[in-house]
Design a protein around this motif. Structure first.
Motif, PDB file in Angstrom:
ATOM      1  N   GLU A   1       0.827  -1.203   0.000  1.00 23.01           N
ATOM      2  CA  GLU A   1       0.000   0.000   0.000  1.00 23.01           C
ATOM      3  C   GLU A   1       0.864   1.256   0.000  1.00 23.01           C
ATOM      4  OE1 GLU A   1      -3.908  -1.699   2.449  1.00 23.01           O
ATOM      5  OE2 GLU A   1      -2.264  -0.696   3.518  1.00 23.01           O
ATOM      6  N   SER A   2       1.966   1.220   0.743  1.00 23.25           N
ATOM      7  CA  SER A   2       2.872   2.369   0.781  1.00 23.25           C
ATOM      8  C   SER A   2       3.508   2.612  -0.581  1.00 23.25           C
ATOM      9  CB  SER A   2       3.960   2.143   1.831  1.00 23.25           C
ATOM     10  OG  SER A   2       3.399   1.999   3.119  1.00 23.25           O
ATOM     11  N   ALA A   3       3.908   1.523  -1.252  1.00 22.25           N
ATOM     12  CA  ALA A   3       4.523   1.669  -2.573  1.00 22.25           C
ATOM     13  C   ALA A   3       3.534   2.253  -3.569  1.00 22.25           C
ATOM     14  CB  ALA A   3       5.030   0.313  -3.054  1.00 22.25           C
ATOM     15  N   TYR A   4       2.293   1.782  -3.508  1.00 20.51           N
ATOM     16  CA  TYR A   4       1.272   2.299  -4.425  1.00 20.51           C
ATOM     17  C   TYR A   4       0.989   3.775  -4.146  1.00 20.51           C
ATOM     18  CZ  TYR A   4      -3.302   3.046  -6.555  1.00 20.51           C
ATOM     19  OH  TYR A   4      -4.347   3.555  -7.278  1.00 20.51           O
ATOM     20  N   ARG A   5       0.846   4.115  -2.869  1.00 18.39           N
ATOM     21  CA  ARG A   5       0.568   5.515  -2.525  1.00 18.39           C
ATOM     22  C   ARG A   5       1.743   6.411  -2.892  1.00 18.39           C
ATOM     23  NH1 ARG A   5      -1.508   6.722   3.476  1.00 18.39           N
ATOM     24  NH2 ARG A   5      -2.963   5.098   2.754  1.00 18.39           N
ATOM     25  N   GLY A   6       2.966   5.930  -2.644  1.00 21.78           N
ATOM     26  CA  GLY A   6       4.140   6.719  -3.009  1.00 21.78           C
ATOM     27  C   GLY A   6       4.249   6.929  -4.504  1.00 21.78           C
ATOM     28  N   ALA A   7       3.965   5.876  -5.284  1.00 19.93           N
ATOM     29  CA  ALA A   7       4.025   6.009  -6.740  1.00 19.93           C
ATOM     30  C   ALA A   7       2.970   6.978  -7.251  1.00 19.93           C
ATOM     31  CB  ALA A   7       3.848   4.639  -7.388  1.00 19.93           C
ATOM     32  N   LEU A   8       1.774   6.911  -6.682  1.00 21.15           N
ATOM     33  CA  LEU A   8       0.698   7.803  -7.120  1.00 21.15           C
ATOM     34  C   LEU A   8       1.023   9.261  -6.812  1.00 21.15           C
ATOM     35  CD1 LEU A   8      -2.133   8.130  -8.302  1.00 21.15           C
ATOM     36  CD2 LEU A   8      -3.070   7.762  -6.009  1.00 21.15           C
ATOM     37  N   ILE A   9       1.434   9.521  -5.571  1.00 18.69           N
ATOM     38  CA  ILE A   9       1.767  10.897  -5.195  1.00 18.69           C
ATOM     39  C   ILE A   9       3.002  11.380  -5.954  1.00 18.69           C
ATOM     40  CG2 ILE A   9       2.500  12.375  -3.278  1.00 18.69           C
ATOM     41  CD1 ILE A   9       0.774  10.696  -1.442  1.00 18.69           C
ATOM     42  N   GLY A  10       3.985  10.491  -6.131  1.00 20.04           N
ATOM     43  CA  GLY A  10       5.177  10.870  -6.891  1.00 20.04           C
ATOM     44  C   GLY A  10       4.852  11.250  -8.323  1.00 20.04           C
ATOM     45  N   ALA A  11       3.936  10.499  -8.947  1.00 16.79           N
ATOM     46  CA  ALA A  11       3.542  10.815 -10.322  1.00 16.79           C
ATOM     47  C   ALA A  11       2.844  12.171 -10.390  1.00 16.79           C
ATOM     48  CB  ALA A  11       2.636   9.716 -10.867  1.00 16.79           C
ATOM     49  N   LEU A  12       1.954  12.445  -9.440  1.00 13.96           N
ATOM     50  CA  LEU A  12       1.253  13.722  -9.432  1.00 13.96           C
ATOM     51  C   LEU A  12       2.215  14.891  -9.215  1.00 13.96           C
ATOM     52  CD1 LEU A  12      -1.943  12.765  -7.371  1.00 13.96           C
ATOM     53  CD2 LEU A  12      -1.768  13.093  -9.839  1.00 13.96           C
ATOM     54  N   VAL A  13       3.130  14.715  -8.260  1.00 13.45           N
ATOM     55  CA  VAL A  13       4.103  15.785  -7.998  1.00 13.45           C
ATOM     56  C   VAL A  13       5.038  15.966  -9.187  1.00 13.45           C
ATOM     57  CG1 VAL A  13       6.049  16.457  -6.531  1.00 13.45           C
ATOM     58  CG2 VAL A  13       3.984  15.508  -5.499  1.00 13.45           C
ATOM     59  N   GLY A  14       5.459  14.849  -9.799  1.00 12.99           N
ATOM     60  CA  GLY A  14       6.348  14.934 -10.949  1.00 12.99           C
ATOM     61  C   GLY A  14       5.718  15.676 -12.114  1.00 12.99           C
ATOM     62  N   VAL A  15       4.463  15.357 -12.410  1.00  6.30           N
ATOM     63  CA  VAL A  15       3.767  16.048 -13.504  1.00  6.30           C
ATOM     64  C   VAL A  15       3.612  17.532 -13.196  1.00  6.30           C
ATOM     65  CG1 VAL A  15       1.573  16.234 -14.722  1.00  6.30           C
ATOM     66  CG2 VAL A  15       2.568  13.980 -14.295  1.00  6.30           C
ATOM     67  N   SER A  16       3.275  17.848 -11.945  1.00  2.00           N
ATOM     68  CA  SER A  16       3.107  19.256 -11.566  1.00  2.00           C
ATOM     69  C   SER A  16       4.424  20.015 -11.674  1.00  2.00           C
ATOM     70  CB  SER A  16       2.561  19.345 -10.137  1.00  2.00           C
ATOM     71  OG  SER A  16       1.303  18.696 -10.036  1.00  2.00           O
ATOM     72  N   ALA A  17       5.517  19.381 -11.226  1.00  2.68           N
ATOM     73  CA  ALA A  17       6.815  20.041 -11.296  1.00  2.68           C
ATOM     74  C   ALA A  17       7.282  20.206 -12.740  1.00  2.68           C
ATOM     75  CB  ALA A  17       7.848  19.247 -10.498  1.00  2.68           C
ATOM     76  N   ALA A  18       7.021  19.206 -13.571  1.00  2.00           N
ATOM     77  CA  ALA A  18       7.441  19.282 -14.973  1.00  2.00           C
ATOM     78  C   ALA A  18       6.665  20.340 -15.733  1.00  2.00           C
ATOM     79  CB  ALA A  18       7.273  17.926 -15.641  1.00  2.00           C
ATOM     80  N   ALA A  19       5.447  20.621 -15.296  1.00  2.65           N
ATOM     81  CA  ALA A  19       4.623  21.596 -16.007  1.00  2.65           C
ATOM     82  C   ALA A  19       5.183  23.012 -15.895  1.00  2.65           C
ATOM     83  CB  ALA A  19       3.190  21.569 -15.468  1.00  2.65           C
ATOM     84  N   VAL A  20       5.956  23.296 -14.842  1.00  4.71           N
ATOM     85  CA  VAL A  20       6.472  24.665 -14.647  1.00  4.71           C
ATOM     86  C   VAL A  20       7.482  25.049 -15.723  1.00  4.71           C
ATOM     87  CG1 VAL A  20       7.702  26.196 -13.069  1.00  4.71           C
ATOM     88  CG2 VAL A  20       5.983  24.600 -12.186  1.00  4.71           C
TER      89      VAL A  20
END
Length: 200
Positions: free
Chosen positions: A142-161
């Protein structure tokens, strides 16, 4: 006449090749595109990995620090009665429980138990190092799944800048290039038989 009518076949990386038609603005735009893609990729990857690692690390610490404790129901819990309650039959209800911490201190709190539980019924609860009641920690998967999901969201947001910034700069260069073309055409157009009056 549309400018697209004068365009030939698309040539990849033409801004990086030496040719007499390449202008300084073309070189600047080439470096801008390259820098934008590099910053977009690096920002997305590093921000995503950092966020995923932080989330998984925090959840791993919770699994290591939080401990299960056996608590006891303080008072009898009534069985759910569909005729007089909105509670679904068999659904856990809130009740007060008591447990003893490792240092001998006694704690009480409200948790969900099965309807009809008698006084003294054991209930497993989770506590943190300060003996405060917490929820069950997440599993490793569950931790790996949650980390991957949040990491993907943060990564996309950071890349958009950097991507948005590079896109805005490129559009500005495009406008300046079109203005320069208009100026040059206004100066040289009359030498081409009056085309400057008919290009649309």
């Amino acid at each position: 006449m549309p400018l697209k009518a004068f365009r030939g076949p698309k040539v990849w990386l033409w801004r990086w090749r030496r040719n007499p038609l390449r202008r300084r603005a073309d070189v600047i735009e080439a470096w801008l595109v390259l820098g934008t893609w590099l910053l977009t990729a690096l920002a997305g990857v590093f921000a995503g990995l950092a966020a995923a690692g932080s989330v998984e690390g925090g959840l791993a610490r919770e699994r290591a620090d939080w401990r299960p404790v056996v608590a006891r129901v303080v008072e009898p819990v009534r069985a759910a009665s569909p005729a007089h309650s909105h509670t679904v039959v068999g659904e856990p209800v809130w009740a007060e429980v008591r447990w003893t911490a490792a240092d001998g201190s006694v704690h009480t709190s409200q948790v969900r138990v099965q309807p009809g539980s008698a006084t003294g019924t054991p209930v497993t609860v989770w506590t943190d190092p300060q003996d405060r009641l917490v929820s069950r920690p997440t599993s490793a998967s569950e931790s790996a799944y949650r980390g991957a999901l949040i990491g993907a969201l943060v990564g996309v947001s950071a890349a958009a800048v950097p991507f948005a910034g590079g896109l805005a700069l490129r559009r500005r260069l495009e406008r300046r290039r079109m203005e320069a073309w208009d100026t040059e055409w206004a100066r040289l157009g009359p030498q081409w038989g009056g085309w400057s009056d008919h290009r649309q």
